[in-house]
Design an enzyme around this catalytic site. Sequence first.
Site, short mmCIF file in Angstrom:
data_model
loop_
_atom_site.label_atom_id
_atom_site.label_comp_id
_atom_site.label_asym_id
_atom_site.label_seq_id
_atom_site.Cartn_x
_atom_site.Cartn_y
_atom_site.Cartn_z
CD GLU A 33 -2.89 -0.95 2.42
OE1 GLU A 33 -4.07 -0.61 2.23
OE2 GLU A 33 -2.42 -1.21 3.56
CE1 TYR A 42 -18.08 25.05 -5.54
CE2 TYR A 42 -19.39 26.09 -3.82
CZ TYR A 42 -19.14 25.87 -5.16
OH TYR A 42 -19.92 26.43 -6.13
CD GLU A 77 -9.30 4.33 11.37
OE1 GLU A 77 -8.36 4.35 10.55
OE2 GLU A 77 -9.86 3.28 11.76
CE LYS A 124 -6.42 1.47 2.44
NZ LYS A 124 -5.64 1.19 3.67
#
Length: 286
Positions: free
Chosen positions: A22, A54, A74, A99
Amino acid sequence: MSDRISLLGVRARGFHGVLADEKRDGQEFVVDVVLHVDLAPAGRTDDLALTINYAEVGADVVARIEGPSLDLIESLAEQIAGDALARPGVRSVEVTVHKPSAPVGVPFGDVAVSVTRTRAVPVVIALGANLGDAAATLQAAIDDLGDAVRTVRRAPFVTTDPVGGPDQPRYTNTVLVGTTALDPRTLLERLHAVEARHGRVREVRWGARTLDLDLVQYGDPARGDDVVSDDPTLTLPHPRAHERGFVLQPWSRVDPDAVLRVGERVVPVTELLAGIDTADIRETGC
């Protein structure tokens, strides 16, 4: 708060995860951001400066996804939420990090982590009144603030002689220490609205009044994140708080470690109080 801006499905490639592949190969992450704001000023004025850009929020999200590798999504969600809350006017934020290529080991549609974070800026508000039942008015004003100020700690009421102005009754004063999710201008507007609700008029400078609410400090000068402003419509910290015993004395009672910015210095409130004559200040015990 019902107003919100939603930015959904922001995509970028990042290298977040615990596994070596990863961190080496990376994968796509998808982020949803919901900003809770007060859109009424922008809606009334059509002024871009009164809303949230934005596009900039989206750029912040991409920068975090493409930034340094993290083990946990997290942590990624927490960083994105912190960036959003740093924007003036954002009261709270919901962040969901998806994810979709996570190494789960079983068939799945999505993996996502969601966090909700609320701005909690420390504020100090001074209250005073000397008409009618002043103590009852002050307590009613505190109740009227509602969720504009949270985790409230109130100092004991004190009575003091008026400073300046015409002859008038003694004042009852107190200080609130709490947190707010509002930006300083919106909070000041709420204070003025509560004053108006209790019959406050500004006709005689330093004259008798049913209610006076002053925003003394916004942010924490000990951390260096307090707002400093010399705008006549929003002067922070309060320009005379450092010399007012009826502010400093109750403030020190509710927060003995409090500090106040005075010019370029950050000074303990107890130190300021030691240099002021407080002979006329009487605590009522309420």
